[in-house]
Design a protein around this motif. Structure first.
Motif, PDB file in Angstrom:
ATOM      1  N   THR A  92       0.834  -1.208   0.000  1.00  0.00           N
ATOM      2  CA  THR A  92       0.000   0.000   0.000  1.00  0.00           C
ATOM      3  C   THR A  92       0.868   1.258   0.000  1.00  0.00           C
ATOM      4  N   ASP A 195      -1.508  -5.390  -9.396  1.00  0.00           N
ATOM      5  CA  ASP A 195      -1.391  -5.765  -7.986  1.00  0.00           C
ATOM      6  C   ASP A 195      -1.374  -7.293  -7.940  1.00  0.00           C
ATOM      7  N   SER A 218       3.734  -8.555  -1.888  1.00  0.00           N
ATOM      8  CA  SER A 218       4.026  -8.376  -0.475  1.00  0.00           C
ATOM      9  C   SER A 218       4.508  -9.703   0.100  1.00  0.00           C
ATOM     10  N   TYR A 220       4.843 -11.005   3.030  1.00  0.00           N
ATOM     11  CA  TYR A 220       4.192 -11.730   4.134  1.00  0.00           C
ATOM     12  C   TYR A 220       3.053 -12.615   3.654  1.00  0.00           C
TER      13      TYR A 220
HETATM   14  C1  LIG Z   1      -4.821  -8.247  -3.248  1.00  0.00           C
HETATM   15  C2  LIG Z   1      -4.142  -7.392  -2.236  1.00  0.00           C
HETATM   16  N1  LIG Z   1      -3.563  -6.253  -2.626  1.00  0.00           N
HETATM   17  C3  LIG Z   1      -2.929  -5.448  -1.776  1.00  0.00           C
HETATM   18  C4  LIG Z   1      -2.849  -5.745  -0.434  1.00  0.00           C
HETATM   19  C5  LIG Z   1      -2.140  -4.798   0.481  1.00  0.00           C
HETATM   20  O1  LIG Z   1      -0.892  -5.292   0.811  1.00  0.00           O
HETATM   21  P1  LIG Z   1      -0.039  -4.662   1.985  1.00  0.00           P
HETATM   22  O2  LIG Z   1      -0.604  -5.182   3.257  1.00  0.00           O
HETATM   23  O3  LIG Z   1       1.354  -5.141   1.734  1.00  0.00           O
HETATM   24  O4  LIG Z   1      -0.149  -3.181   1.886  1.00  0.00           O
HETATM   25  C6  LIG Z   1      -3.440  -6.924   0.035  1.00  0.00           C
HETATM   26  C7  LIG Z   1      -3.407  -7.260   1.456  1.00  0.00           C
HETATM   27  O5  LIG Z   1      -4.197  -8.006   1.956  1.00  0.00           O
HETATM   28  C8  LIG Z   1      -4.091  -7.768  -0.896  1.00  0.00           C
HETATM   29  O6  LIG Z   1      -4.657  -8.913  -0.511  1.00  0.00           O
END
Ligand SMILES: Cc1ncc(COP(=O)(O)O)c(C=O)c1O
Length: 403
Positions: A92, A195, A218, A220
């Motif tokens: 994000t 994304d 991401s 995690y």
């Molecule tokens: C599809 C998707 N995009 C973006 C994000 C946001 O990721 P981050 O927590 O690294 O900001 C998430 C988090 O759950 C997600 O599932």
């Protein structure tokens, strides 16, 4: 895939709640972490903890570590080079930085396309640009939980500068047709941002074949620590007016990396990629990763299919998103049970040591469009590499008792 071996790497899988081993079906919100990821982070703090670009050993080790992990992420994503890979706090935050930078190259009246299916992290950063006169349009979501590509096509105009789209939905498991979107925009100069946060943990990715300009994920979500990852096509980041200090290296990949990075967590990202690679065969890291992701995906789809059919048998249950045998599917299920709110379902599941989430999971627009938000959203279960058939059977038994 030797599943038992996969599971033994995760100490948290040995934890019990209410005298029962925990069933982690909360993977889409973040996966558990294997020992080698934790060891790499702890080892960084024990031996190499320093800031970058010094003459002493720990600093030079840190420089080498960051460079090496960029290389591993490049192999994981199929990126052209390590300099295409930037790190940040999370997806994000990186997306907000990117939106600010891209806005500086746009004029009032320029248009950005986002989708009704996306997580807010790929909507909010772009919607804020409306303050600068940029027009943000949404691609419609159909009741089946898939995007309306006709609508997408119709919303592209000569003022469209950017399309921001998820690769896989973190609520319905829908895998979007990125190749189609790219083919619609190929000759137009429209930038494509993907994304891939929910896609990357389940399927191998090839950014150069996708021909996207930006891709975010991401760590995690794929057995690593909390680090955001940004891929930018070679040469493009150097042209963006990112927020940065005069003391900051203006070249890619550093151009968007403000302040000191979380070096220990980045060590963990490298270890997470090595961890995945050991479950695949091949002569180099990329080949091993592709093979490992294929094995993981097969395993995950087998289990989620068992879960899907089991839930369907519960009277009054409703599952959202594409059919389970669709080729465009991630192993994530969203469902409701008649007469119970998703919150009640998750509360009952928690009593049985089953971890699952209720709500909208920040895919709030999708729940609004499908009329699910007022009822508390959905119950979501996501299958990852360490889940087992026994866990799915146990979960289905629990759901039958609740439903
Ligand atoms: C599809 C998707 N995009 C973006 C994000 C946001 O990721 P981050 O927590 O690294 O900001 C998430 C988090 O759950 C997600 O599932």
């Amino acid at each position: 895939m030797k599943l038992e071996k996969f599971r033994t790497h995760f100490p948290s899988l040995r934890r019990e709640i209410h005298g029962r081993p925990i069933v982690y079906l909360d993977g889409p919100a973040g996966t558990q972490v294997p020992n080698q990821v934790m060891d790499s982070m702890s080892s960084y703090y024990k031996y190499s903890n320093a800031n970058t670009h010094g003459y002493f050993a720990a600093s030079q080790e840190t420089d080498r570590l960051l460079e090496a992990v960029r290389g591993k992420v490049a192999a994981f994503l199929g990126a052209e080079s390590p300099s295409c890979i930037s790190f940040g706090q999370n997806m994000t935050t990186l997306n907000f930085s990117l939106s600010k930078a891209l806005a500086r190259s746009m004029q009032p009246g320029d248009e950005i396309l986002i989708t009704q299916l996306d997580h807010e992290s790929n909507r909010g950063p772009w919607i804020t640009l409306e303050e600068q006169g940029i027009i943000v349009k949404e691609v419609n979501l159909l009741a089946a939980g898939v995007l309306d590509y006709e609508d997408l096509k119709n919303k592209i105009t000569s003022r469209t500068k950017l399309i921001c789209i998820g690769y896989a939905s973190n609520i319905f498991g829908t895998v979007n047709n990125i190749a189609l979107v790219r083919s619609l925009t190929m000759e137009t100069g429209i930038k494509l941002l993907v994304d891939a946060v929910h896609y990357v943990p389940h399927m191998s990715i090839d950014v150069s074949a996708l021909e996207c300009d930006f891709l975010l994920c991401s760590a995690y979500k794929f057995y690593g620590p909390h680090v955001g990852i940004l891929y930018v096509k070679p040469g493009l980041l150097d042209t963006l007016a990112t927020d940065r200090l005069r003391t900051q290296d203006p070249a890619a990949p550093f151009r968007i990396e403000t302040g000191t990075l979380n070096h220990a967590a980045i060590a963990g990202v490298g270890a997470a990629i090595e961890f995945i690679a050991q479950f695949g065969r091949g002569d180099d890291l990329r080949t091993k990763l592709i093979d490992a992701m294929k094995n993981l995906h097969q395993h995950e789809m087998k289990l989620v299919t068992q879960l899907y059919h089991g839930i369907k048998e519960i009277r009054g249950s409703q599952i959202y998103g594409p059919k389970i045998d669709s080729v465009r599917r991630a192993p994530t299920l969203a469902f409701t049970l008649q007469g119970k709110t998703p919150q009640q379902v998750c509360y009952e599941l928690a009593k049985k040591a089953i971890y699952a989430w209720d709500g909208h999971f920040y895919a709030i627009r999708a729940t609004e469009i499908l009329g699910l938000l007022e009822g508390g959203g959905v119950t979501r279960m996501g299958v990852v590499g360490y889940n087992t058939e026994d866990e799915i059977s146990y979960t289905l038994k629990a759901l039958h008792e609740i439903g």
